[in-house]
Motif scaffolding. Sequence first.
Motif, short mmCIF file in Angstrom:
data_model
loop_
_atom_site.label_atom_id
_atom_site.label_comp_id
_atom_site.label_asym_id
_atom_site.label_seq_id
_atom_site.Cartn_x
_atom_site.Cartn_y
_atom_site.Cartn_z
N GLU A 1 0.83 -1.21 0.00
CA GLU A 1 0.00 0.00 0.00
C GLU A 1 0.87 1.26 0.00
N ALA A 2 1.97 1.23 0.75
CA ALA A 2 2.86 2.40 0.80
C ALA A 2 3.48 2.69 -0.57
N VAL A 3 3.78 1.63 -1.32
CA VAL A 3 4.36 1.81 -2.65
C VAL A 3 3.32 2.27 -3.64
N GLU A 4 2.15 1.66 -3.63
CA GLU A 4 1.14 1.93 -4.66
C GLU A 4 0.45 3.27 -4.48
N ARG A 5 0.71 3.98 -3.39
CA ARG A 5 0.14 5.31 -3.21
C ARG A 5 0.74 6.33 -4.19
N HIS A 6 1.84 5.99 -4.81
CA HIS A 6 2.52 6.90 -5.71
C HIS A 6 2.25 6.49 -7.16
N GLU A 7 1.84 7.45 -7.99
CA GLU A 7 1.50 7.17 -9.39
C GLU A 7 2.71 6.77 -10.21
#
Length: 357
Positions: A276-282
Motif C-alpha cells: 500500500e505504501a508503494v502503490e500510493r505513488h502514481e
Amino acid sequence: MSILDQVFLDNTVRQWLAAFGTLIVSFGLLWLLARFVVVRIARAAERTGTSLDDLVAELLRRTSLLFLLVISIFFGSLLLELPDRVDGIMQRVAIIALILQAGMWINAAINFLLVRYRQRTLAEDAAAVTTITALSFTAKVIVWTVVLLLILDNLGVEVTTLVTGLGVGGIAVALALQSILGDLFASLAIVLDKPFVIGDFLEFDGNLGSVENVGLKTTRVRSLSGEQLVVSNSDLLGSRIRNFGRLYERRVLFGIGVTYDTPRDRLEAIPGMLREAVERHEETRFDRSHLKDYGDSSINFETVYYVTEPEYALKMDIQQAINLEVHQRFEEAGIEFAFPTQTIHLQTGGGEATAGP
C-alpha cells in the motif's frame, strides 16, 4: 572569291563564323537548359518530401559558367581544321574543365548533405555535427587530391611514381599516427552508432559523469565532484559503459527488519502495508514484498518496486515518502523495528545462570 571563302589560319572565314556561332549557341543552350532544369526541379521539390531533387538542383546551381564556356569552345573547335597539337590541347582543356566541374559537384554534394545533417542533429548532438564537419573536410581533401592527380595525369605527368610515394608516405604517417587515427575512427563510431550522446550520464572504469563534448580525439565528461574528465575515444569505447541516460525506469529493492516478538498476525500484515505504501505513488509499479528470512536479530522483509520515471531525485523522493509512511504505519500497528542486539548468558559460581542484554 567571296570573303567567306578566304582562308585564315588554315580555315575559311565561313568555318570560323560557323565555329563562333556554334560556340555562342552551345553556351546559350547549356546555360538556359541548366536554368530551366533548376527551376523545374525547384518547383517539383516543393511538392515532394525527398531531398534528391533538392540535391540535383543544388548541383546544377554549382555548374560553373567557365565550364560551360570551355565546353562550348570545344564544340565550336570541332568545326575547324586545327593542327594535331592544338586539337590535343583543346581536348585536354575540355577534359580538365570536366574534371574540375566534377570536383565542384562532389564538393557541393558533401556540403548539401552536411547542411541537412546539421539541421537534423544540431539540437540533439552538437558534438556529432562537429565530428561530421571534420570528416567532411577530410572527404573534400581526398576529392580534390584525386582531382589534382587526374589533372596531372591528363597533362602527361607520370603520376604512378607519385601515387606510390604517397602510398608509402601514407603508410608511414598512419603508423606514426595510429593512436590518433584510432581515436578518429572511434569518434566516427560514436557518431554513427550513438552508444551515448551529449547529456547522457555514464559510468565507466569506476568514473561517473555527464557527457559534455565528443571531439575527434577525446570525449569530455563532467564528473559528480565537478572536475572534467578527458578520455580518449578509443579507450572509452574499449571500456564497459553503463549509460544511465538510456534508463527508462528504476528498480528499487529495500529491506526492513522487525523484532522477533512481533505477533504472527502482524507479520502477515506487513507485506500488505508495504504494498500500500508503494502503490500510493502514481510513478511506481509494485513488484513484490515478502518475508525474506530470519536474521541474527530481526525478521527480515524484502520489497521490490519500479519507479517509472528515470530521474534519480524522483526515485529518492518516493523512497523517502515510503519510508516515512512505513514508519507511521508500524507505529500505529505497534510493530517495532529491529536493531542489532546480543543476549549474554553468565554462569555464577553457584551454578545459577542470569541473562541480560
